[in-house]
Enzyme design. Structure first.
Site, PDB file in Angstrom:
ATOM      1  N   ASP A  29       0.854  -1.190   0.000  1.00 26.59           N
ATOM      2  CA  ASP A  29       0.000   0.000   0.000  1.00 26.59           C
ATOM      3  C   ASP A  29       0.891   1.242   0.000  1.00 26.59           C
ATOM      4  OD1 ASP A  29      -3.198   0.594   0.998  1.00 26.59           O
ATOM      5  OD2 ASP A  29      -1.741   2.226   1.199  1.00 26.59           O
ATOM      6  N   ILE A  30       0.476   2.248  -0.752  1.00 19.89           N
ATOM      7  CA  ILE A  30       1.281   3.465  -0.882  1.00 19.89           C
ATOM      8  C   ILE A  30       1.279   4.288   0.411  1.00 19.89           C
ATOM      9  CG2 ILE A  30      -0.480   5.116  -1.699  1.00 19.89           C
ATOM     10  CD1 ILE A  30       1.495   5.811  -3.992  1.00 19.89           C
ATOM     11  N   ASN A  87     -12.737  -3.110   2.326  1.00 21.37           N
ATOM     12  CA  ASN A  87     -13.707  -2.017   2.337  1.00 21.37           C
ATOM     13  C   ASN A  87     -14.598  -2.132   1.104  1.00 21.37           C
ATOM     14  OD1 ASN A  87     -12.554  -0.893   4.664  1.00 21.37           O
ATOM     15  ND2 ASN A  87     -11.039   0.238   3.467  1.00 21.37           N
ATOM     16  N   VAL A  96     -10.955   2.872  -4.038  1.00 20.25           N
ATOM     17  CA  VAL A  96     -10.536   2.415  -5.368  1.00 20.25           C
ATOM     18  C   VAL A  96     -11.497   1.322  -5.826  1.00 20.25           C
ATOM     19  CG1 VAL A  96      -8.660   1.435  -6.726  1.00 20.25           C
ATOM     20  CG2 VAL A  96      -8.123   2.952  -4.807  1.00 20.25           C
ATOM     21  N   HIS A 100      -9.982  -5.048  -3.529  1.00 19.73           N
ATOM     22  CA  HIS A 100      -8.681  -5.227  -2.897  1.00 19.73           C
ATOM     23  C   HIS A 100      -8.894  -5.646  -1.456  1.00 19.73           C
ATOM     24  CE1 HIS A 100      -9.904  -1.006  -2.762  1.00 19.73           C
ATOM     25  NE2 HIS A 100      -9.309  -0.893  -1.577  1.00 19.73           N
ATOM     26  N   HIS A 102      -6.981  -5.619   2.065  1.00 12.12           N
ATOM     27  CA  HIS A 102      -5.840  -5.100   2.825  1.00 12.12           C
ATOM     28  C   HIS A 102      -5.322  -6.212   3.726  1.00 12.12           C
ATOM     29  CE1 HIS A 102      -6.670  -0.675   2.139  1.00 12.12           C
ATOM     30  NE2 HIS A 102      -7.874  -1.151   1.905  1.00 12.12           N
TER      31      HIS A 102
HETATM   32  P1  DGP Z   1      -9.728   1.648   0.193  1.00 13.09           P
HETATM   33  O1  DGP Z   1     -10.135   2.812   1.079  1.00 13.09           O
HETATM   34  O2  DGP Z   1     -10.017   0.318   0.859  1.00 13.09           O
HETATM   35  O3  DGP Z   1     -10.292   1.743  -1.217  1.00 13.09           O
HETATM   36  O4  DGP Z   1      -8.146   1.688   0.113  1.00 13.09           O
HETATM   37  C1  DGP Z   1      -7.425   2.152  -0.981  1.00 13.09           C
HETATM   38  C2  DGP Z   1      -5.965   1.972  -0.627  1.00 13.09           C
HETATM   39  O5  DGP Z   1      -5.211   2.097  -1.807  1.00 13.09           O
HETATM   40  C3  DGP Z   1      -5.414   2.987   0.358  1.00 13.09           C
HETATM   41  O6  DGP Z   1      -4.969   2.305   1.532  1.00 13.09           O
HETATM   42  C4  DGP Z   1      -4.244   3.644  -0.360  1.00 13.09           C
HETATM   43  C5  DGP Z   1      -3.982   2.705  -1.507  1.00 13.09           C
HETATM   44  N1  DGP Z   1      -3.526   3.354  -2.722  1.00 13.09           N
HETATM   45  C6  DGP Z   1      -4.132   4.401  -3.352  1.00 13.09           C
HETATM   46  N2  DGP Z   1      -3.449   4.730  -4.457  1.00 13.09           N
HETATM   47  C7  DGP Z   1      -2.406   3.855  -4.544  1.00 13.09           C
HETATM   48  C8  DGP Z   1      -1.359   3.687  -5.481  1.00 13.09           C
HETATM   49  O7  DGP Z   1      -1.223   4.396  -6.488  1.00 13.09           O
HETATM   50  N3  DGP Z   1      -0.469   2.694  -5.226  1.00 13.09           N
HETATM   51  C9  DGP Z   1      -0.582   1.881  -4.132  1.00 13.09           C
HETATM   52  N4  DGP Z   1       0.358   0.932  -3.985  1.00 13.09           N
HETATM   53  N5  DGP Z   1      -1.568   2.003  -3.240  1.00 13.09           N
HETATM   54  C10 DGP Z   1      -2.465   2.985  -3.440  1.00 13.09           C
END
Ligand code: DGP
Length: 115
Positions: A29-30, A87, A96, A100, A102
């Protein structure tokens, strides 16, 4: 097709990938919320847990669930323990629109739900 995870799947955006197989991709996760915070996504274009559980094939579901378990095992998280979170939709704070899961590990977690 244009969401961030679809673009990571197509390698249009970089990611710190830790695992890939026929059905799933796992990467860091970023914005990590734990010492280890990975995301595991199915390769198919499913927007959420709801969409995936309703439309995915048995092979895709089995492959994805096994991939999540494999990634946690390979990360050494089975003995200490870990947390999974998917989520879903507005109340679930899904940002997103590609399914996904986590995977959080590396410390003791507390109560389940925090605003
Ligand atoms: P959610 O709220 O469950 O949709 O979490 C989205 C997650 O995605 C959040 O923890 C941050 C992660 N995220 C968003 N943009 C990027 C990205 O460009 N790269 C990566 N590796 N993670 C990302």
């Amino acid at each position: 097709d244009t969401n961030i995870f679809a673009r990571i799947l197509r390698r249009e955006l970089p990611a710190r990938i830790v695992y890939e197989d026929e059905h799933a991709l796992a990467f860091h996760d970023i914005n990590p919320q734990a010492p280890l915070h990975l995301l595991v996504i199915p390769k198919g274009a499913y927007v959420s847990w709801d969409d995936f559980s309703a439309r995915a094939s048995e092979a895709e579901i089995a492959g994805f669930v096994r991939a999540v378990g494999h990634v946690a095992r390979e990360a050494g998280l089975v003995a200490p323990g870990y947390r999974l979170l998917a989520n879903t939709g507005g109340h679930g704070h899904q940002e997103v629109p590609h399914l996904h899961v986590h995977l959080f590990g590396g410390r003791q977690f507390g109560a389940m739900l925090v605003d």
